[in-house]
Design an enzyme around this catalytic site. Structure first.
Site, mmCIF file in Angstrom:
data_model
loop_
_atom_site.group_PDB
_atom_site.id
_atom_site.type_symbol
_atom_site.label_atom_id
_atom_site.label_comp_id
_atom_site.label_asym_id
_atom_site.label_seq_id
_atom_site.Cartn_x
_atom_site.Cartn_y
_atom_site.Cartn_z
ATOM 1 N N ALA A 13 20.990 -12.326 8.056
ATOM 2 C CA ALA A 13 20.659 -11.371 6.995
ATOM 3 C C ALA A 13 20.785 -9.929 7.464
ATOM 4 C CB ALA A 13 19.237 -11.627 6.489
ATOM 5 N N GLY A 14 21.157 -9.741 8.720
ATOM 6 C CA GLY A 14 21.332 -8.389 9.240
ATOM 7 C C GLY A 14 20.078 -7.802 9.873
ATOM 8 N N LYS A 15 19.243 -8.654 10.483
ATOM 9 C CA LYS A 15 18.001 -8.152 11.079
ATOM 10 C C LYS A 15 18.270 -7.126 12.168
ATOM 11 C CE LYS A 15 16.311 -12.175 12.133
ATOM 12 N NZ LYS A 15 17.303 -13.009 11.411
ATOM 13 N N THR A 16 19.268 -7.379 13.015
ATOM 14 C CA THR A 16 19.537 -6.447 14.109
ATOM 15 C C THR A 16 20.094 -5.132 13.582
ATOM 16 O OG1 THR A 16 19.912 -8.249 15.673
ATOM 17 C CG2 THR A 16 20.806 -6.094 16.255
ATOM 18 N N LYS A 44 12.591 -8.139 21.071
ATOM 19 C CA LYS A 44 13.197 -9.314 20.429
ATOM 20 C C LYS A 44 12.810 -10.507 21.298
ATOM 21 C CE LYS A 44 17.606 -11.272 18.866
ATOM 22 N NZ LYS A 44 17.256 -11.400 17.440
ATOM 23 N N ASP A 61 22.556 -8.907 20.315
ATOM 24 C CA ASP A 61 21.591 -8.203 19.472
ATOM 25 C C ASP A 61 20.605 -7.410 20.321
ATOM 26 O OD1 ASP A 61 22.850 -9.353 17.331
ATOM 27 O OD2 ASP A 61 21.304 -10.865 16.966
ATOM 28 N N GLU A 123 11.760 -7.590 16.428
ATOM 29 C CA GLU A 123 12.742 -8.276 15.580
ATOM 30 C C GLU A 123 12.580 -9.781 15.703
ATOM 31 O OE1 GLU A 123 17.407 -9.358 15.531
ATOM 32 O OE2 GLU A 123 16.950 -7.285 16.122
ATOM 33 N N ALA A 125 13.563 -13.888 14.664
ATOM 34 C CA ALA A 125 14.772 -14.710 14.753
ATOM 35 C C ALA A 125 14.772 -15.653 13.558
ATOM 36 C CB ALA A 125 14.796 -15.501 16.057
ATOM 37 N N GLY A 126 15.939 -15.840 12.957
ATOM 38 C CA GLY A 126 15.998 -16.688 11.781
ATOM 39 C C GLY A 126 15.164 -16.126 10.649
#
Length: 263
Positions: A13-16, A44, A61, A123, A125-126
């Protein structure tokens, strides 16, 4: 000092990208009491899908986060739990006869907090309910429940967020199904007793969503938290045929973030 956890409606979804944009916005924002720019630390805790470089597993990332955070962190400090295979982290851990525990994650997080940055951005994950694996130590109540249904009890990354009481920023991956995914994720975060402070609409792929503006309008109605940014997909080459660097993309996105929601 503020601490935020960045989660999303699903993976990819573009978290990074969003996290880097948030960090860039924060690091170019003056503190309220002085003219100094804010110090931002990144964390992270878990990654899967790394390259072995000089004997160290490097996640792309985490490397990107290290390039935008300004608290002097190494990649290993930002991303202490890393696996080479690009699969679910708890499955990668099991293949290596390892365990991911909330205690280990929290230990590493406290090291990041000790930097005393103005903002610490974590941040995920998933999605929100990323499994960490089966619990090895159960309370009497949990053990009884587990024996009742013959299923193991699991820990999730969201348990770490609950333990540390981080404020949550939700990224909504703008694609078909996002209305349902966004509302379910928000409701689960609230049911976990946490404060979801804002959401960001992110167009994570070059494939445009049909009726994008209508879907964003609906999300603004059904999510009882402010939208702090909307990111359109930025191609690697612009309309003039010039290459667009990752830094240019992040800088452009950061300028669209309404930080007043958070600071």
């Amino acid at each position: 000092m503020k601490q935020f956890f960045v989660t999303a409606t699903d993976t990819d979804a573009g978290k990074t990208f969003v996290s880097c944009a948030l960090i860039h916005a924060f690091t170019h924002h003056n503190k309220s009491s002085t003219n100094e720019l804010m110090k931002v630390a990144a964390f992270k805790p878990i990654s899967a899908g790394c390259e072995l470089v000089g004997g160290q597993l490097i996640n792309e990332d985490a490397k990107l986060l290290s390039e935008f955070a300004n608290s002097g962190q190494s990649i290993a400090h930002i991303n202490p739990i890393a696996f080479e295979q690009p699969i679910a982290p708890h499955i990668a851990a099991k293949k290596e006869n390892k365990q991911i525990t909330i205690a280990d994650i929290n230990h590493h997080y406290q090291q990041v907090k000790s930097l005393n940055a103005d903002v610490t951005l974590v941040e995920g994950a998933g999605g929100w309910r990323l499994p960490l694996g089966e619990m090895t130590v159960l309370s009497n109540d949990n053990a009884e429940k587990s024996s009742d249904n013959n299923k193991p009890s699991y820990q999730f990354l969201s348990d770490f967020v609950k333990e540390t009481n981080l404020e949550v920023i939700l990224i909504v991956n703008m694609k078909l199904g996002c209305l349902n995914h966004a509302l379910l994720t928000y409701e689960t975060i609230k049911a976990d007793g946490l404060n979801c402070v804002a959401w960001i609409a992110n167009c994570a792929t070059s494939d445009p969503m049909n009726n994008l503006s209508e879907n964003i309008t609906e999300l603004e109605k059904i999510l009882p938290i402010p939208k702090m940014a909307q990111f359109d997909f930025i191609a690697d080459v612009n309309e003039e045929g010039k290459d667009v660097s990752y830094f240019e993309k992040i800088s452009h996105a950061a300028n669209q973030i309404n930080l007043s929601v958070l600071v």
